[in-house]
Scaffold this motif. Structure first.
Motif, PDB file in Angstrom:
ATOM      1  N   PHE A   1      25.447  60.771  10.992  1.00 39.01           N
ATOM      2  CA  PHE A   1      24.752  61.033  12.252  1.00 39.01           C
ATOM      3  C   PHE A   1      24.621  62.533  12.518  1.00 39.01           C
ATOM      4  CE2 PHE A   1      24.944  61.103  17.078  1.00 39.01           C
ATOM      5  CZ  PHE A   1      23.597  60.796  17.231  1.00 39.01           C
ATOM      6  N   TYR A   2      25.593  63.289  12.086  1.00 41.66           N
ATOM      7  CA  TYR A   2      25.529  64.742  12.267  1.00 41.66           C
ATOM      8  C   TYR A   2      24.423  65.352  11.396  1.00 41.66           C
ATOM      9  CZ  TYR A   2      29.862  65.053  15.072  1.00 41.66           C
ATOM     10  OH  TYR A   2      30.803  64.956  16.054  1.00 41.66           O
ATOM     11  N   TYR A   3      24.288  64.845  10.199  1.00 38.54           N
ATOM     12  CA  TYR A   3      23.175  65.313   9.351  1.00 38.54           C
ATOM     13  C   TYR A   3      21.846  64.985  10.017  1.00 38.54           C
ATOM     14  CZ  TYR A   3      26.240  66.038   5.297  1.00 38.54           C
ATOM     15  OH  TYR A   3      27.202  66.494   4.442  1.00 38.54           O
ATOM     16  N   GLU A   4      21.788  63.769  10.529  1.00 39.70           N
ATOM     17  CA  GLU A   4      20.568  63.314  11.170  1.00 39.70           C
ATOM     18  C   GLU A   4      20.231  64.197  12.382  1.00 39.70           C
ATOM     19  OE1 GLU A   4      18.555  61.123  10.013  1.00 39.70           O
ATOM     20  OE2 GLU A   4      17.195  61.128  11.731  1.00 39.70           O
ATOM     21  N   ALA A   5      21.259  64.508  13.160  1.00 36.22           N
ATOM     22  CA  ALA A   5      21.050  65.332  14.356  1.00 36.22           C
ATOM     23  C   ALA A   5      20.578  66.734  13.973  1.00 36.22           C
ATOM     24  CB  ALA A   5      22.348  65.417  15.157  1.00 36.22           C
TER      25      ALA A   5
ATOM     26  N   GLU B   1      10.161  69.109  22.854  1.00 34.29           N
ATOM     27  CA  GLU B   1      11.200  70.078  23.167  1.00 34.29           C
ATOM     28  C   GLU B   1      12.490  69.647  22.469  1.00 34.29           C
ATOM     29  OE1 GLU B   1      11.292  73.060  25.729  1.00 34.29           O
ATOM     30  OE2 GLU B   1       9.618  72.867  24.323  1.00 34.29           O
ATOM     31  N   LYS B   2      12.693  70.174  21.258  1.00 32.35           N
ATOM     32  CA  LYS B   2      13.846  69.728  20.482  1.00 32.35           C
ATOM     33  C   LYS B   2      14.880  70.835  20.353  1.00 32.35           C
ATOM     34  CE  LYS B   2      12.130  65.664  19.538  1.00 32.35           C
ATOM     35  NZ  LYS B   2      12.614  64.492  20.292  1.00 32.35           N
ATOM     36  N   LEU B   3      16.107  70.389  20.138  1.00 34.50           N
ATOM     37  CA  LEU B   3      17.214  71.321  19.956  1.00 34.50           C
ATOM     38  C   LEU B   3      16.977  72.178  18.713  1.00 34.50           C
ATOM     39  CD1 LEU B   3      19.669  71.531  21.749  1.00 34.50           C
ATOM     40  CD2 LEU B   3      20.863  69.933  20.255  1.00 34.50           C
ATOM     41  N   ILE B   4      16.556  71.541  17.653  1.00 33.29           N
ATOM     42  CA  ILE B   4      16.193  72.229  16.410  1.00 33.29           C
ATOM     43  C   ILE B   4      14.733  71.891  16.157  1.00 33.29           C
ATOM     44  CG2 ILE B   4      16.553  72.274  13.916  1.00 33.29           C
ATOM     45  CD1 ILE B   4      18.984  73.344  15.105  1.00 33.29           C
ATOM     46  N   PRO B   5      13.871  72.900  16.050  1.00 27.24           N
ATOM     47  CA  PRO B   5      12.460  72.598  15.805  1.00 27.24           C
ATOM     48  C   PRO B   5      12.299  71.863  14.481  1.00 27.24           C
ATOM     49  CG  PRO B   5      12.865  74.986  15.771  1.00 27.24           C
ATOM     50  CD  PRO B   5      14.149  74.347  16.132  1.00 27.24           C
ATOM     51  N   SER B   6      11.371  70.943  14.437  1.00 27.65           N
ATOM     52  CA  SER B   6      11.217  70.181  13.191  1.00 27.65           C
ATOM     53  C   SER B   6      10.694  71.113  12.101  1.00 27.65           C
ATOM     54  CB  SER B   6      10.291  68.991  13.400  1.00 27.65           C
ATOM     55  OG  SER B   6       8.963  69.417  13.369  1.00 27.65           O
TER      56      SER B   6
ATOM     57  N   ALA C   1      27.319  65.320  19.101  1.00 31.00           N
ATOM     58  CA  ALA C   1      26.433  65.679  17.995  1.00 31.00           C
ATOM     59  C   ALA C   1      25.647  66.946  18.345  1.00 31.00           C
ATOM     60  CB  ALA C   1      25.475  64.536  17.695  1.00 31.00           C
ATOM     61  N   ALA C   2      25.326  67.091  19.622  1.00 27.84           N
ATOM     62  CA  ALA C   2      24.590  68.290  20.029  1.00 27.84           C
ATOM     63  C   ALA C   2      25.474  69.533  19.928  1.00 27.84           C
ATOM     64  CB  ALA C   2      24.090  68.135  21.462  1.00 27.84           C
ATOM     65  N   ASP C   3      26.751  69.378  20.301  1.00 18.75           N
ATOM     66  CA  ASP C   3      27.689  70.494  20.129  1.00 18.75           C
ATOM     67  C   ASP C   3      27.742  70.896  18.668  1.00 18.75           C
ATOM     68  OD1 ASP C   3      28.368  70.404  22.835  1.00 18.75           O
ATOM     69  OD2 ASP C   3      29.954  68.927  22.488  1.00 18.75           O
ATOM     70  N   PHE C   4      27.731  69.885  17.825  1.00 17.77           N
ATOM     71  CA  PHE C   4      27.780  70.144  16.400  1.00 17.77           C
ATOM     72  C   PHE C   4      26.547  70.920  15.936  1.00 17.77           C
ATOM     73  CE2 PHE C   4      26.701  68.979  12.040  1.00 17.77           C
ATOM     74  CZ  PHE C   4      27.849  69.401  11.391  1.00 17.77           C
ATOM     75  N   VAL C   5      25.398  70.477  16.384  1.00 17.58           N
ATOM     76  CA  VAL C   5      24.145  71.121  15.987  1.00 17.58           C
ATOM     77  C   VAL C   5      24.129  72.589  16.418  1.00 17.58           C
ATOM     78  CG1 VAL C   5      21.660  71.172  16.465  1.00 17.58           C
ATOM     79  CG2 VAL C   5      22.789  69.011  15.909  1.00 17.58           C
ATOM     80  N   LEU C   6      24.540  72.837  17.656  1.00 14.49           N
ATOM     81  CA  LEU C   6      24.540  74.218  18.154  1.00 14.49           C
ATOM     82  C   LEU C   6      25.518  75.089  17.378  1.00 14.49           C
ATOM     83  CD1 LEU C   6      24.238  73.456  21.959  1.00 14.49           C
ATOM     84  CD2 LEU C   6      22.449  74.307  20.418  1.00 14.49           C
ATOM     85  N   GLY C   7      26.698  74.498  17.098  1.00 16.28           N
ATOM     86  CA  GLY C   7      27.693  75.231  16.316  1.00 16.28           C
ATOM     87  C   GLY C   7      27.163  75.576  14.935  1.00 16.28           C
ATOM     88  N   CYS C   8      26.490  74.648  14.340  1.00 17.71           N
ATOM     89  CA  CYS C   8      25.927  74.872  13.009  1.00 17.71           C
ATOM     90  C   CYS C   8      24.877  75.973  13.027  1.00 17.71           C
ATOM     91  CB  CYS C   8      25.272  73.608  12.470  1.00 17.71           C
ATOM     92  SG  CYS C   8      26.452  72.433  11.848  1.00 17.71           S
TER      93      CYS C   8
ATOM     94  N   ARG D   1      15.786  65.687  15.869  1.00 16.68           N
ATOM     95  CA  ARG D   1      15.363  64.678  16.822  1.00 16.68           C
ATOM     96  C   ARG D   1      15.983  64.853  18.208  1.00 16.68           C
ATOM     97  NH1 ARG D   1      15.252  59.080  13.677  1.00 16.68           N
ATOM     98  NH2 ARG D   1      13.383  58.860  14.932  1.00 16.68           N
ATOM     99  N   LEU D   2      17.110  65.520  18.284  1.00 13.75           N
ATOM    100  CA  LEU D   2      17.750  65.631  19.595  1.00 13.75           C
ATOM    101  C   LEU D   2      16.912  66.512  20.520  1.00 13.75           C
ATOM    102  CD1 LEU D   2      21.542  66.097  18.774  1.00 13.75           C
ATOM    103  CD2 LEU D   2      20.210  64.012  18.974  1.00 13.75           C
ATOM    104  N   SER D   3      16.736  66.045  21.744  1.00 13.31           N
ATOM    105  CA  SER D   3      15.951  66.798  22.713  1.00 13.31           C
ATOM    106  C   SER D   3      16.776  67.931  23.314  1.00 13.31           C
ATOM    107  CB  SER D   3      15.488  65.879  23.837  1.00 13.31           C
ATOM    108  OG  SER D   3      14.694  64.853  23.313  1.00 13.31           O
ATOM    109  N   LYS D   4      16.091  68.922  23.722  1.00  9.80           N
ATOM    110  CA  LYS D   4      16.729  70.074  24.364  1.00  9.80           C
ATOM    111  C   LYS D   4      17.258  69.682  25.743  1.00  9.80           C
ATOM    112  CE  LYS D   4      15.195  74.715  23.432  1.00  9.80           C
ATOM    113  NZ  LYS D   4      13.974  75.532  23.326  1.00  9.80           N
ATOM    114  N   ASN D   5      18.420  70.200  26.093  1.00 13.16           N
ATOM    115  CA  ASN D   5      18.939  70.060  27.457  1.00 13.16           C
ATOM    116  C   ASN D   5      19.038  68.642  28.013  1.00 13.16           C
ATOM    117  OD1 ASN D   5      18.990  72.877  27.553  1.00 13.16           O
ATOM    118  ND2 ASN D   5      16.848  72.928  28.213  1.00 13.16           N
ATOM    119  N   LEU D   6      19.393  67.696  27.187  1.00 12.85           N
ATOM    120  CA  LEU D   6      19.649  66.361  27.741  1.00 12.85           C
ATOM    121  C   LEU D   6      21.108  66.300  28.154  1.00 12.85           C
ATOM    122  CD1 LEU D   6      17.886  63.467  25.828  1.00 12.85           C
ATOM    123  CD2 LEU D   6      17.457  64.414  28.091  1.00 12.85           C
ATOM    124  N   PRO D   7      21.361  66.077  29.452  1.00 11.87           N
ATOM    125  CA  PRO D   7      22.741  66.114  29.929  1.00 11.87           C
ATOM    126  C   PRO D   7      23.507  64.826  29.662  1.00 11.87           C
ATOM    127  CG  PRO D   7      21.249  65.651  31.740  1.00 11.87           C
ATOM    128  CD  PRO D   7      20.402  65.778  30.515  1.00 11.87           C
TER     129      PRO D   7
END
Length: 318
Positions: free
Chosen positions: A107-111, A188-193, A78-85, A116-122
């Motif tokens: 789930f992809y819409y949600e992400a 620290e989110k992947l996409i700021p709220s 889902a994170a790959d998806f978010v970054l690609g988007c 909500r996804l945190s930055k740099n979670l491995p």
RNA sequence: GGCGGGAUAGCUCAGAUGGUAGAGCAGCGGACUGAAAAUCCGCGUGUCCCCAGUUCGAUUCUGGGUCCCGCCA
């Protein structure tokens, strides 16, 4: 960090087989937009018939994003998806065109829009396998107990049988030294709220009709090369080990080629699982907001698109 | 026509030496924070085919009937 003005976007959501694809293409043409596919199967190359991917010629007419961006032996997250988007939206914006999100993976819409996804979670596939092995040997409860010790907050949220999430929570703790609940609580989110202002256009129809459409679609896929597609994927070593091949239809056809079930059983299994999924989709979508619903029973696509276009223009000009 | 087996949830079936019944699948609802088409949780009253008999009490036993499935004619 400086707060940017939210980007107004639209998203066409709805359960499988209601006609999201047709509407999104029509709408893209009217608005001068490009489509961003929100579909966890279409991201994989070579999953075409079973994933209901649209043809290359249509994709040439109306530009599409997030289709064919991973190989079937990759784990696309889902994170790959978010970054690609994020990249896709930037490129679309540079052309001064409008992004139209369309697809059926809640789930992809949600992400993406839930921020909500945190930055740099491995993540670590080997660790996951190791934990799953422990669960197999000693029981799922053992892992849940272990999670309770390091992250009682997350443990109390998860059922002890929900191995996927329990493993993920343990993985986060092991890899980062910090537990999942504190990551989630941080900002620290992947996409700021507030990065996106989304208008959801929901397409649906009464469930019995939806189920009919699903049945029709699966029969059609089976008649137009779906089994052959899976056979080819298997010959290339893309098998049930990979998430790409664990979707409905694909997993049943793998069983068929392994001689475990008949082709008819595979089709029936596919239909059954797709129906169950369409129910889960509706559970998600019913919580998305704001959402404007349209019934697609007996609808004429251009007429519907025209109606939606009006709704969308109001939103975009706001 | 004869013999045997069966009739219980939408479907496939289990079950109680007599105290009105329960699994799987389907269906329905829900959860979801980097595998998501994944993963997981919750929801089971139905003339126990019909009629009569035995019995305090029958879906269960007995007799008859109806229908279905085999095999034999």
């Amino acid at each position: 960090m400086e707060k940017k003005k939210p980007l107004s976007v639209i998203a066409i959501v709805g359960p499988t087989a209601v006609g999201k694809t047709a509407v999104s293409i029509e709408l893209a043409e009217r608005l001068g937009g490009e489509v961003v596919s929100v579909d966890s199967r279409q991201v994989y190359r070579y999953l075409d018939v079973g994933a209901d991917k649209i043809s290359l010629s249509i994709r040439k007419k109306v530009l599409h994003h997030m289709i064919d961006v991973a190989d079937p032996d990759q784990v696309f997250s889902a994170a790959d998806f978010v970054l690609g988007c994020r990249d896709a939206v930037e490129r679309i914006g540079a052309r001064e065109r409008i992004p139209i999100f369309a697809g059926g993976t809640p789930f992809y819409y949600e992400a993406l829009f839930g921020s909500r996804l945190s930055k740099n979670l491995p993540r670590d596939e080997d660790l996951r396998r190791e934990l799953e092995e422990t669960a197999r040997r000693e029981g799922k409860k053992v892992l849940h107990d272990r999670l309770r010790e390091v992250d009682p907050c997350t443990a109390s949220r998860l059922h002890e049988n929900d191995l996927r999430r329990v493993v993920r929570a343990l993985e986060i703790h092991r890899l980062t030294g910090k537990n999942a609940s504190s990551w989630y609580a941080g900002d620290e989110k992947l996409i700021p709220s507030g990065a996106y202002d989304v208008l959801y256009i929901g397409l649906t129809r009464p469930r019995p009709l939806l189920f009919e459409a699903i049945e029709r679609r699966v029969r059609e896929q089976f008649a137009s090369g779906f089994p052959e597609e899976v056979e080819w994927l298997l010959s290339r070593g893309f098998d049930e080990r990979f998430p790409s091949m664990q979707g409905f239809g694909y997993r049943e056809l793998v069983q068929y080629f392994r001689g475990k079930i008949t082709l008819e059983e595979a089709a029936l299994g596919d239909i059954r699982a797709t129906k169950a999924f369409s129910r889960r989709q509706m559970t998600w979508f019913s919580k998305f907001s704001p959402i404007v619903w349209y019934d697609t029973t007996d609808c004429i696509i251009p007429d519907l698109a025209e109606e939606i276009e009006k709704e969308v223009r109001t939103h975009l000009e706001k």
